[in-house]
Design a protein around this motif. Structure first.
Motif, PDB file in Angstrom:
ATOM      1  N   ALA A   1     -12.402 -32.674  33.762  1.00 23.18           N
ATOM      2  CA  ALA A   1     -12.691 -31.341  33.220  1.00 23.18           C
ATOM      3  C   ALA A   1     -11.779 -30.301  33.847  1.00 23.18           C
ATOM      4  O   ALA A   1     -11.745 -30.154  35.074  1.00 23.18           O
ATOM      5  CB  ALA A   1     -14.147 -30.986  33.475  1.00 23.18           C
ATOM      6  N   PRO A   2     -11.016 -29.570  33.035  1.00 25.28           N
ATOM      7  CA  PRO A   2     -10.137 -28.549  33.601  1.00 25.28           C
ATOM      8  C   PRO A   2     -10.928 -27.314  34.005  1.00 25.28           C
ATOM      9  O   PRO A   2     -12.078 -27.113  33.596  1.00 25.28           O
ATOM     10  CB  PRO A   2      -9.177 -28.244  32.457  1.00 25.28           C
ATOM     11  N   GLY A   3     -10.298 -26.491  34.792  1.00 26.56           N
ATOM     12  CA  GLY A   3     -10.879 -25.203  35.151  1.00 26.56           C
ATOM     13  C   GLY A   3     -10.244 -24.099  34.327  1.00 26.56           C
ATOM     14  O   GLY A   3      -9.029 -24.070  34.129  1.00 26.56           O
ATOM     15  N   ILE A   4     -11.087 -23.193  33.813  1.00 27.35           N
ATOM     16  CA  ILE A   4     -10.608 -22.053  33.035  1.00 27.35           C
ATOM     17  C   ILE A   4     -10.982 -20.804  33.813  1.00 27.35           C
ATOM     18  O   ILE A   4     -12.174 -20.488  33.970  1.00 27.35           O
ATOM     19  CB  ILE A   4     -11.234 -22.013  31.626  1.00 27.35           C
TER      20      ILE A   4
ATOM     21  N   LEU B   1     -21.220 -12.861  27.693  1.00 21.77           N
ATOM     22  CA  LEU B   1     -22.518 -12.842  27.010  1.00 21.77           C
ATOM     23  C   LEU B   1     -23.093 -14.240  26.836  1.00 21.77           C
ATOM     24  O   LEU B   1     -24.296 -14.454  27.030  1.00 21.77           O
ATOM     25  CB  LEU B   1     -22.393 -12.171  25.635  1.00 21.77           C
ATOM     26  N   SER B   2     -22.267 -15.191  26.457  1.00 22.31           N
ATOM     27  CA  SER B   2     -22.770 -16.548  26.225  1.00 22.31           C
ATOM     28  C   SER B   2     -21.646 -17.546  26.418  1.00 22.31           C
ATOM     29  O   SER B   2     -20.463 -17.213  26.277  1.00 22.31           O
ATOM     30  CB  SER B   2     -23.354 -16.681  24.813  1.00 22.31           C
ATOM     31  N   CYS B   3     -22.040 -18.769  26.746  1.00 23.22           N
ATOM     32  CA  CYS B   3     -21.082 -19.868  26.926  1.00 23.22           C
ATOM     33  C   CYS B   3     -21.812 -21.162  26.631  1.00 23.22           C
ATOM     34  O   CYS B   3     -22.836 -21.454  27.259  1.00 23.22           O
ATOM     35  CB  CYS B   3     -20.532 -19.868  28.353  1.00 23.22           C
ATOM     36  N   LYS B   4     -21.284 -21.948  25.678  1.00 26.32           N
ATOM     37  CA  LYS B   4     -21.946 -23.184  25.272  1.00 26.32           C
ATOM     38  C   LYS B   4     -20.913 -24.282  25.024  1.00 26.32           C
ATOM     39  O   LYS B   4     -19.765 -23.998  24.671  1.00 26.32           O
ATOM     40  CB  LYS B   4     -22.779 -22.968  23.999  1.00 26.32           C
ATOM     41  N   HIS B   5     -21.372 -25.536  25.184  1.00 25.21           N
ATOM     42  CA  HIS B   5     -20.586 -26.706  24.834  1.00 25.21           C
ATOM     43  C   HIS B   5     -21.042 -27.201  23.463  1.00 25.21           C
ATOM     44  O   HIS B   5     -22.243 -27.397  23.239  1.00 25.21           O
ATOM     45  CB  HIS B   5     -20.770 -27.817  25.873  1.00 25.21           C
TER      46      HIS B   5
ATOM     47  N   PRO C   1     -13.864 -28.524  28.713  1.00 26.82           N
ATOM     48  CA  PRO C   1     -14.369 -29.714  28.015  1.00 26.82           C
ATOM     49  C   PRO C   1     -13.813 -30.999  28.621  1.00 26.82           C
ATOM     50  O   PRO C   1     -12.742 -31.007  29.222  1.00 26.82           O
ATOM     51  CB  PRO C   1     -13.889 -29.518  26.580  1.00 26.82           C
ATOM     52  N   ARG C   2     -14.552 -32.119  28.415  1.00 25.34           N
ATOM     53  CA  ARG C   2     -14.153 -33.414  28.953  1.00 25.34           C
ATOM     54  C   ARG C   2     -14.037 -34.479  27.868  1.00 25.34           C
ATOM     55  O   ARG C   2     -13.063 -35.218  27.818  1.00 25.34           O
ATOM     56  CB  ARG C   2     -15.165 -33.904  30.005  1.00 25.34           C
ATOM     57  N   ASP C   3     -15.051 -34.603  27.021  1.00 22.75           N
ATOM     58  CA  ASP C   3     -15.148 -35.715  26.069  1.00 22.75           C
ATOM     59  C   ASP C   3     -14.253 -35.437  24.861  1.00 22.75           C
ATOM     60  O   ASP C   3     -14.576 -34.617  23.994  1.00 22.75           O
ATOM     61  CB  ASP C   3     -16.599 -35.890  25.622  1.00 22.75           C
ATOM     62  N   VAL C   4     -13.127 -36.133  24.829  1.00 25.81           N
ATOM     63  CA  VAL C   4     -12.175 -35.879  23.749  1.00 25.81           C
ATOM     64  C   VAL C   4     -12.549 -36.630  22.472  1.00 25.81           C
ATOM     65  O   VAL C   4     -12.227 -36.195  21.362  1.00 25.81           O
ATOM     66  CB  VAL C   4     -10.750 -36.243  24.211  1.00 25.81           C
ATOM     67  N   LYS C   5     -13.258 -37.778  22.619  1.00 24.86           N
ATOM     68  CA  LYS C   5     -13.638 -38.541  21.423  1.00 24.86           C
ATOM     69  C   LYS C   5     -14.691 -37.817  20.596  1.00 24.86           C
ATOM     70  O   LYS C   5     -14.704 -37.899  19.367  1.00 24.86           O
ATOM     71  CB  LYS C   5     -14.122 -39.928  21.825  1.00 24.86           C
ATOM     72  N   LYS C   6     -15.590 -37.132  21.269  1.00 23.28           N
ATOM     73  CA  LYS C   6     -16.617 -36.366  20.554  1.00 23.28           C
ATOM     74  C   LYS C   6     -16.145 -34.957  20.206  1.00 23.28           C
ATOM     75  O   LYS C   6     -16.931 -34.154  19.701  1.00 23.28           O
ATOM     76  CB  LYS C   6     -17.882 -36.271  21.403  1.00 23.28           C
TER      77      LYS C   6
ATOM     78  N   TRP D   1      -9.618 -30.024  23.540  1.00 24.93           N
ATOM     79  CA  TRP D   1      -8.416 -30.844  23.717  1.00 24.93           C
ATOM     80  C   TRP D   1      -7.769 -31.106  22.368  1.00 24.93           C
ATOM     81  O   TRP D   1      -8.447 -31.341  21.363  1.00 24.93           O
ATOM     82  CB  TRP D   1      -8.757 -32.165  24.403  1.00 24.93           C
ATOM     83  N   LYS D   2      -6.464 -31.092  22.386  1.00 21.43           N
ATOM     84  CA  LYS D   2      -5.726 -31.338  21.148  1.00 21.43           C
ATOM     85  C   LYS D   2      -5.792 -32.800  20.735  1.00 21.43           C
ATOM     86  O   LYS D   2      -6.020 -33.126  19.562  1.00 21.43           O
ATOM     87  CB  LYS D   2      -4.263 -30.913  21.332  1.00 21.43           C
ATOM     88  N   ASP D   3      -5.579 -33.732  21.675  1.00 20.34           N
ATOM     89  CA  ASP D   3      -5.583 -35.166  21.387  1.00 20.34           C
ATOM     90  C   ASP D   3      -5.929 -35.913  22.667  1.00 20.34           C
ATOM     91  O   ASP D   3      -5.944 -35.322  23.752  1.00 20.34           O
ATOM     92  CB  ASP D   3      -4.226 -35.629  20.828  1.00 20.34           C
ATOM     93  N   PRO D   4      -6.210 -37.221  22.568  1.00 17.36           N
ATOM     94  CA  PRO D   4      -6.599 -37.980  23.769  1.00 17.36           C
ATOM     95  C   PRO D   4      -5.426 -38.538  24.566  1.00 17.36           C
ATOM     96  O   PRO D   4      -5.611 -39.468  25.350  1.00 17.36           O
ATOM     97  CB  PRO D   4      -7.449 -39.112  23.183  1.00 17.36           C
ATOM     98  N   PHE D   5      -4.230 -38.002  24.385  1.00 19.01           N
ATOM     99  CA  PHE D   5      -3.041 -38.552  25.041  1.00 19.01           C
ATOM    100  C   PHE D   5      -2.578 -37.624  26.156  1.00 19.01           C
ATOM    101  O   PHE D   5      -2.363 -36.426  25.927  1.00 19.01           O
ATOM    102  CB  PHE D   5      -1.905 -38.766  24.040  1.00 19.01           C
ATOM    103  N   ILE D   6      -2.417 -38.211  27.349  1.00 19.21           N
ATOM    104  CA  ILE D   6      -1.825 -37.484  28.468  1.00 19.21           C
ATOM    105  C   ILE D   6      -0.340 -37.807  28.503  1.00 19.21           C
ATOM    106  O   ILE D   6       0.052 -38.971  28.581  1.00 19.21           O
ATOM    107  CB  ILE D   6      -2.495 -37.877  29.798  1.00 19.21           C
TER     108      ILE D   6
END
Length: 339
Positions: free
Chosen positions: A102-105, A115-119, A164-169, A276-281
């Motif tokens: 998970a990156p830091g923003i 005001l709000s923050c959701k995943h 965000p972390r889960d790129v497949k979902k 995330w744009k895609d699952p490739f690093i």
């Protein structure tokens, strides 16, 4: 075969002299015409010997030319190898992952308020129920103050949010800010991305950690009155000393926000989405295309060809010398016989 004949003759000189004496006796017993003795036999021998010598000289020049080409190839191979050592090639490889770290923003909202923050998942963001009003903050956030790394005098306030972390979902983070008033013509919020939110949490000196991040990473902005959609991709670069640096590439799309609130408001609303744009690093590193083992093998082959060519040229010269000596010896024998 010719060299074997020469060796056999040299080993048995008595047989050759006896055969020559017999030939001399036979020749003395037979009287030949002057025309056949003086012109026919010597001219035929001379023409064959001349052709052999010319052919040998041409062959020698051909091998000398091949040796020159081989020497040029050696020089060119060494030059190419040194040039490839000086100019490595950039190699790009891609590694597919199902979960990112998970990156830091880090946001620098100034007077704006979160005001709000959701995943959310699968790119689905439900409609806002009460835009401009405080809502649920379901993200992991940290607030920190630290001095500006470039001036060392100005204090900066940062709101750090887990990305965000889960790129497949297709996990995304949706944030809403509100700014009541500003004395500037344009309103925007600065933010920067760093590689690991967990490293920030585990760091004992979070202020120093943020100062290092601000010195190493680029910062961006998103404006008020729009929904800014940020798609991130991760790029890792391997340096020559073995260290690894991480940076983000992002694609940003902006959609206008239609404020449907009944009463006119003087506040400014900010909406931003991170995914995330895609699952490739993407991994970038410099590689040297010159292989020393290939060069060594090529040089061994070239030097082997050089030695073989030189050896063959030496044998050719010896053969020409032997042919010349035999020709002179036969000429002297013929002249002695005639006399």
């Amino acid at each position: 075969q010719l060299s074997e004949d020469v060796e056999r003759v040299s080993e048995n000189p008595t047989d050759e002299t006896e055969g020559e004496m017999e030939v001399h006796e036979d020749a003395s017993s037979v009287i030949l015409p002057d025309s056949e003795l003086g012109t026919t036999a010597p001219s035929l021998r001379f023409s064959k010997t001349c052709l052999k010598n010319v052919f040998s000289v041409i062959l020698l020049f051909i091998y000398l030319l091949l040796m020159a080409v081989a020497v040029f190839l050696v020089y060119q191979t060494i030059s190419d190898f040194r040039e490839k050592l000086k100019h490595p090639v950039m190699s790009v490889s891609y590694k597919e992952v199902s979960l990112y770290d998970a990156p830091g923003i880090a946001f620098y909202p100034g007077k704006a308020r979160l005001l709000s923050c959701k995943h959310h998942y699968y790119d689905h963001i439900p409609p806002l129920i009460n835009p401009g009003q405080p809502g649920d903050i379901e993200c992991t956030t940290r607030r920190i103050n630290y001095t500006d790394p470039f001036t060392n005098q100005t204090m900066k306030y940062a709101l750090v949010v887990q990305g965000p972390r889960d790129v497949k979902k297709k996990e995304l983070v949706f944030l809403q800010f509100r700014l009541n008033g500003t004395d500037q013509d344009f309103s925007a919020i600065d933010y920067l991305l760093f590689s690991s939110f967990q490293e920030f949490i585990n760091s004992p000196e979070k202020a120093e950690f943020m100062k290092d991040c601000e010195s190493s990473y680029s910062s961006w902005k998103f404006s008020g009155g729009f929904r800014t959609w940020v798609k991130m991709s991760l790029v890792k670069t391997k340096e020559e000393d073995g260290s690894e640096t991480v940076e983000f590439k992002q694609e940003t799309s902006v959609v206008n926000y239609i404020d449907q609130r009944t009463k006119p408001r003087s506040d400014q609303l900010f909406f931003v989405v991170f995914e995330w744009k895609d699952p490739f690093i993407q991994t970038v590193q410099d590689i040297i295309t010159a292989n020393p083992w290939n060069m060594i093998a090529l040089l061994c082959g070239i030097f082997l060809a050089l030695f073989k060519a030189a050896d063959f040229a030496k044998l050719s010269v010896k053969w020409m010398i032997k042919i010349r000596k035999r020709h002179l010896k036969r000429s002297r024998q013929v002249m002695n016989h005639i006399s």
